[in-house]
Design a protein around this motif. Structure first.
Motif, PDB file in Angstrom:
ATOM      1  N   GLU A  77       0.902  -1.353  -0.055  1.00  0.00           N
ATOM      2  CA  GLU A  77      -0.141  -0.059   0.132  1.00  0.00           C
ATOM      3  C   GLU A  77       0.885   1.313   0.115  1.00  0.00           C
ATOM      4  O   GLU A  77       1.920   1.166   0.877  1.00  0.00           O
ATOM      5  N   ILE A  78       0.428   2.453  -0.753  1.00  0.00           N
ATOM      6  CA  ILE A  78       0.838   3.750  -0.455  1.00  0.00           C
ATOM      7  C   ILE A  78      -0.161   4.323  -0.163  1.00  0.00           C
ATOM      8  O   ILE A  78      -1.135   4.495  -0.733  1.00  0.00           O
ATOM      9  N   ASN A  79       0.213   4.835   1.130  1.00  0.00           N
ATOM     10  CA  ASN A  79      -0.844   5.580   2.026  1.00  0.00           C
ATOM     11  C   ASN A  79      -0.344   7.235   2.291  1.00  0.00           C
ATOM     12  O   ASN A  79       0.536   7.334   2.350  1.00  0.00           O
ATOM     13  N   ILE A  80      -1.509   7.937   1.799  1.00  0.00           N
ATOM     14  CA  ILE A  80      -0.973   9.590   2.146  1.00  0.00           C
ATOM     15  C   ILE A  80      -2.151  10.065   2.841  1.00  0.00           C
ATOM     16  O   ILE A  80      -3.477   9.625   3.114  1.00  0.00           O
ATOM     17  N   VAL A  81      -1.914  10.943   3.785  1.00  0.00           N
ATOM     18  CA  VAL A  81      -2.664  12.098   4.514  1.00  0.00           C
ATOM     19  C   VAL A  81      -2.842  13.109   3.618  1.00  0.00           C
ATOM     20  O   VAL A  81      -1.702  13.679   3.401  1.00  0.00           O
ATOM     21  N   ILE A  82      -3.924  13.721   3.145  1.00  0.00           N
ATOM     22  CA  ILE A  82      -3.995  15.186   2.430  1.00  0.00           C
ATOM     23  C   ILE A  82      -4.300  16.225   3.236  1.00  0.00           C
ATOM     24  O   ILE A  82      -5.157  16.038   4.018  1.00  0.00           O
ATOM     25  N   GLY A  83      -3.580  17.338   3.344  1.00  0.00           N
ATOM     26  CA  GLY A  83      -3.616  18.508   3.913  1.00  0.00           C
ATOM     27  C   GLY A  83      -3.944  19.237   3.264  1.00  0.00           C
ATOM     28  O   GLY A  83      -3.909  19.444   2.093  1.00  0.00           O
ATOM     29  N   SER A  84      -4.569  20.651   3.922  1.00  0.00           N
ATOM     30  CA  SER A  84      -5.063  21.762   3.279  1.00  0.00           C
ATOM     31  C   SER A  84      -4.286  22.809   3.968  1.00  0.00           C
ATOM     32  O   SER A  84      -4.316  23.275   5.138  1.00  0.00           O
ATOM     33  N   TRP A  85      -3.662  23.549   3.282  1.00  0.00           N
ATOM     34  CA  TRP A  85      -2.898  24.906   3.751  1.00  0.00           C
ATOM     35  C   TRP A  85      -3.850  25.723   4.379  1.00  0.00           C
ATOM     36  O   TRP A  85      -3.580  26.339   5.359  1.00  0.00           O
ATOM     37  N   GLY A  86      -4.938  26.071   3.884  1.00  0.00           N
ATOM     38  CA  GLY A  86      -6.080  26.744   4.357  1.00  0.00           C
ATOM     39  C   GLY A  86      -6.581  26.489   5.602  1.00  0.00           C
ATOM     40  O   GLY A  86      -6.544  27.263   6.850  1.00  0.00           O
TER      41      GLY A  86
END
Length: 182
Positions: free
Chosen positions: A4-13
């Motif tokens: 698996e390639i897992n990511i957490v996506i963040g938002s600068w705002g």
């Protein structure tokens, strides 16, 4: 199927506003998504306002890809997903293994450029010799070149030095030898 390639996506705002999404999304297993639009739907389901405060996204955390030398904060998750999808590493374990070795000896940026240039054929001239030492590689090259030497004389031949000498396009990585013929 690759790991698996897992990511957490963040938002600068949201990060700067310290709101409920400041710590990013839930983990996304990228091997489970067919398109970026599927990920966008999931982000919206998690409350991201992609046409408002959350339109500037970044990779907040990642597992399954070496992070050495990569500042994931400046990699857009869409670009990452599309590069991985186009390269075939999300669907093919051999390509995944080659990507890991390639990034270890080169960089993610070089991997990304290679995929942009060659698409899913980025690895056509990349060969992994998993578990090989320089000596093993030297023996393999010696054998492939159809050289003949009596068994008892092979004990006096330095296959390790020969492997390093013949490996103009080969580099050692943590799992063996990778040959990159670019």
């Amino acid at each position: 199927m690759p790991e698996e390639i897992n990511i957490v996506i963040g938002s600068w705002g949201s990060y700067n506003a310290c709101n409920s999404r400041a710590l990013g999304s839930e983990w996304f297993n990228l091997t489970k998504y067919e398109s970026w639009d599927d990920i966008v739907k999931e982000l919206k389901r998690q409350g991201f306002q992609l046409k408002g405060i959350d339109e500037e996204l970044f990779v907040q955390d990642i597992e399954g890809i070496p992070s050495d030398g990569v500042n994931w904060d400046y990699v857009h998750p869409k670009a990452l997903f599309e590069t991985l999808k186009e390269s075939g590493v999300l669907d093919d374990e051999n390509k995944y293994d080659k990507m890991l070795a390639y990034i270890e000896v080169r960089s993610y940026d070089e991997f990304e450029k290679n995929v942009k240039k060659h698409g899913d054929r980025w690895d056509d001239e990349i060969y992994l010799y998993k578990g090989y030492s320089w000596e093993d590689y030297g023996r393999e090259i010696f054998s492939c070149c159809c050289y003949q030497m009596d068994e008892h004389l092979q004990d006096f031949f330095d296959f390790e030095a020969y492997g390093k000498y013949m490996g103009d396009y080969a580099e050692e990585y943590s799992g063996g030898i990778i040959e990159i013929n670019e």
